[in-house]
Design an enzyme around this catalytic site. Structure first.
Site, PDB file in Angstrom:
ATOM      1  N   LYS A 140      51.889  29.037  39.811  1.00  0.00           N
ATOM      2  CA  LYS A 140      51.827  30.174  40.737  1.00  0.00           C
ATOM      3  C   LYS A 140      52.116  29.628  42.125  1.00  0.00           C
ATOM      4  CE  LYS A 140      47.766  32.126  39.788  1.00  0.00           C
ATOM      5  NZ  LYS A 140      46.675  33.089  39.967  1.00  0.00           N
TER       6      LYS A 140
ATOM      7  N   ARG B 242      68.128  30.233  44.762  1.00  0.00           N
ATOM      8  CA  ARG B 242      67.637  30.850  43.512  1.00  0.00           C
ATOM      9  C   ARG B 242      66.906  29.865  42.601  1.00  0.00           C
ATOM     10  NH1 ARG B 242      72.710  33.440  43.454  1.00  0.00           N
ATOM     11  NH2 ARG B 242      72.553  35.460  44.467  1.00  0.00           N
TER      12      ARG B 242
ATOM     13  N   ASN C 227      39.511  33.295  37.616  1.00  0.00           N
ATOM     14  CA  ASN C 227      39.051  33.894  38.873  1.00  0.00           C
ATOM     15  C   ASN C 227      37.537  34.064  38.935  1.00  0.00           C
ATOM     16  OD1 ASN C 227      41.576  34.150  40.019  1.00  0.00           O
ATOM     17  ND2 ASN C 227      41.960  36.108  39.004  1.00  0.00           N
TER      18      ASN C 227
ATOM     19  N   HIS D 138      36.843  35.150  47.585  1.00  0.00           N
ATOM     20  CA  HIS D 138      37.974  35.462  48.478  1.00  0.00           C
ATOM     21  C   HIS D 138      37.530  36.358  49.629  1.00  0.00           C
ATOM     22  CE1 HIS D 138      41.452  34.499  45.487  1.00  0.00           C
ATOM     23  NE2 HIS D 138      41.042  33.450  46.158  1.00  0.00           N
TER      24      HIS D 138
ATOM     25  N   ARG E 268      44.373  34.536  31.780  1.00  0.00           N
ATOM     26  CA  ARG E 268      44.378  33.671  32.967  1.00  0.00           C
ATOM     27  C   ARG E 268      43.439  34.181  34.056  1.00  0.00           C
ATOM     28  NH1 ARG E 268      49.776  30.654  35.182  1.00  0.00           N
ATOM     29  NH2 ARG E 268      48.875  29.897  37.088  1.00  0.00           N
TER      30      ARG E 268
ATOM     31  N   HIS F  86      37.557  27.059  50.739  1.00  0.00           N
ATOM     32  CA  HIS F  86      37.800  27.859  49.540  1.00  0.00           C
ATOM     33  C   HIS F  86      36.737  27.611  48.457  1.00  0.00           C
ATOM     34  CE1 HIS F  86      39.882  29.885  46.287  1.00  0.00           C
ATOM     35  NE2 HIS F  86      39.761  28.771  45.567  1.00  0.00           N
TER      36      HIS F  86
ATOM     37  N   LYS G  40      42.724  23.808  32.247  1.00  0.00           N
ATOM     38  CA  LYS G  40      43.638  24.763  32.888  1.00  0.00           C
ATOM     39  C   LYS G  40      44.964  24.833  32.131  1.00  0.00           C
ATOM     40  CE  LYS G  40      45.542  26.646  37.035  1.00  0.00           C
ATOM     41  NZ  LYS G  40      45.485  26.780  38.465  1.00  0.00           N
TER      42      LYS G  40
ATOM     43  N   HIS H  41      35.771  34.193  42.230  1.00  0.00           N
ATOM     44  CA  HIS H  41      36.782  34.353  43.276  1.00  0.00           C
ATOM     45  C   HIS H  41      36.795  35.759  43.889  1.00  0.00           C
ATOM     46  CE1 HIS H  41      38.066  30.521  41.761  1.00  0.00           C
ATOM     47  NE2 HIS H  41      39.065  30.447  42.607  1.00  0.00           N
TER      48      HIS H  41
ATOM     49  N   GLU I 256      35.394  24.418  42.058  1.00  0.00           N
ATOM     50  CA  GLU I 256      36.343  24.735  40.972  1.00  0.00           C
ATOM     51  C   GLU I 256      35.985  23.950  39.702  1.00  0.00           C
ATOM     52  OE1 GLU I 256      38.573  27.092  40.927  1.00  0.00           O
ATOM     53  OE2 GLU I 256      38.879  27.554  43.048  1.00  0.00           O
TER      54      GLU I 256
ATOM     55  N   GLU J 104      49.855  35.354  33.997  1.00  0.00           N
ATOM     56  CA  GLU J 104      48.629  36.012  34.428  1.00  0.00           C
ATOM     57  C   GLU J 104      48.437  37.419  33.881  1.00  0.00           C
ATOM     58  OE1 GLU J 104      47.687  36.028  38.675  1.00  0.00           O
ATOM     59  OE2 GLU J 104      45.721  35.286  38.110  1.00  0.00           O
TER      60      GLU J 104
HETATM   61  N1  GLY Z   1      49.401  27.098  41.349  1.00  0.00           N
HETATM   62  C1  GLY Z   1      48.156  27.532  40.880  1.00  0.00           C
HETATM   63  C2  GLY Z   1      48.215  28.283  39.611  1.00  0.00           C
HETATM   64  O1  GLY Z   1      49.272  28.495  39.064  1.00  0.00           O
HETATM   65  O2  GLY Z   1      47.193  28.693  39.111  1.00  0.00           O
END
Ligand code: GLY
Length: 360
Positions: free
Chosen positions: A143, A121, A246, A253, A242, A266, A228, A249, A185, A238
């Site tokens: 993320k 956990r 993208n 993607h 946030r 990428h 960032k 993207h 990026e 997000e």
């Molecule tokens: N790990 C990438 C983000 O949180 O954007």
């Protein structure tokens, strides 16, 4: 040394950037070491170059360290490899006090972060990115995730690292193609958030690709990280803000999925995606033609692989199954000017088709 804070109440952390930082890891992590298990997650090539020495050095300083080597591909981010990782962690007698170190690029960072978020956990982890792309983007923000057959990062968690430790000297072993991919990026950050930074990067594209100027590299990494961090602080989970990260993207993607990693990295896919999103920005976002010209010039100054023939309808089809589709509409992050974004969701397929033809 540069030090940038990500302020997220009790989940706050620091991003440190320094040449040869890896040689000080025992000092940086020393105060956390109370005899627990430390697990280095990495992939074979990078572990051979840097990981073995880091593991030995930490052992010499009384850290109880072991390592887990992930597959050297996106396959490392699968539920089946996660299952094997959990078993290995149990075999290593890991428990809730164990600490994970993600030593590698984006795949290692995402998989380690997901393992950290879910094992027992949740355990602590540190990001130690070794690629420029991971340094400027994927190691920051929390993320984490793994892929399903139907798409990338469809299972995941937001789980912040305890720190992001960036040694810019790792880049010495990075192939030029990976540098160019990461510049996708870097250009994105300028395009969406900071016109001066965009101009600075555009003026220094050749120097950046050459990687000879370590101060320039550190400055650029520091700026991206700071941009960032500000976004993540305001929108950790997000929501709308946030999503501006993208930019490029949505198409990117889809191209990545269509062509696969060998044909398109990428960042390269994002660069093509920004060309398309830039064109759409002129029609739907209020971007001036001059600004579009500036955007496309800096993108096309990079040595991008030319795209093999592709089926535009199939790309649109892939886009419509992406996570960025909300209420059945494809969400596009567009520019209203260099340094400013708008979100638009009513672009019809005909317009999309026309803009995609630009890169066909
Ligand atoms: N790990 C990438 C983000 O949180 O954007």
């Amino acid at each position: 040394m540069q030090s940038i804070n990500v302020k997220l109440q009790d989940r706050s952390y620091t991003i440190q950037i320094q040449n040869d930082l890896r040689l000080r890891l025992h000092e940086i992590l020393g105060s956390k070491n109370s005899g627990q298990q430390w697990i280095i997650f990495s992939q074979k090539p990078i572990f051979k170059i840097y990981g073995e020495a880091i593991e030995s050095m930490l052992r010499e300083h009384n850290f109880e360290v072991k390592h887990i080597l992930l597959e050297n591909s996106e396959n490392a981010k699968s539920l089946s490899s996660m299952e094997a990782i959990y078993s290995q962690l149990i075999d290593f007698s890991c428990d809730r006090s164990s600490i994970f170190l993600a030593l590698g690029g984006g795949v290692v960072g995402d998989a380690t972060g997901f393992a950290a978020a879910t094992f027992m956990r949740g355990v602590d982890y540190y990001q130690i990115p070794t690629t420029l792309l991971a340094m400027v983007d994927s190691s920051i923000g929390g993320k984490t995730g793994v892929n399903l057959d139907s798409g990338k990062n469809l299972v995941g968690a937001i789980w912040q690292p305890k720190a992001v430790l960036i040694d810019s000297n790792f880049l010495a072993s990075l192939p030029k193609r990976e540098v160019v991919s990461a510049l996708g990026e870097v250009i994105k950050y300028g395009a969406i958030l900071d016109e001066d930074f965009f101009n600075f990067v555009s003026d220094n594209v050749e120097n950046l690709i050459g990687m000879g100027n370590s101060q320039l590299l550190q400055d650029v990494i520091g700026k991206c990280v700071a941009l960032k961090a500000k976004i993540v602080e305001q929108d950790e989970c997000e929501g709308d803000l946030r999503r501006i990260l993208n930019f490029g993207h949505t198409v990117g993607h889809a191209l990545e999925k269509y062509f696969g990693f060998d044909i398109l990295r990428h960042g390269e896919a994002v660069l093509y995606g920004m060309l398309v999103a830039g064109k759409l920005s002129v029609k739907f976002g209020g971007l001036s033609s001059q600004d579009y010209e500036l955007l496309s010039l800096s993108i096309l100054r990079l040595p991008l692989p030319s795209l093999p023939k592709f089926d535009v309808d199939e790309i649109i089809e892939i886009m419509s199954t992406d996570k960025k589709v909300k209420d059945g509409k494809i969400n596009f992050i567009l520019l209203s000017k260099i340094g400013e974004t708008v979100i638009v969701d009513d672009i019809d397929d005909r317009m999309l088709l026309q803009s995609l033809k630009l890169i066909q």
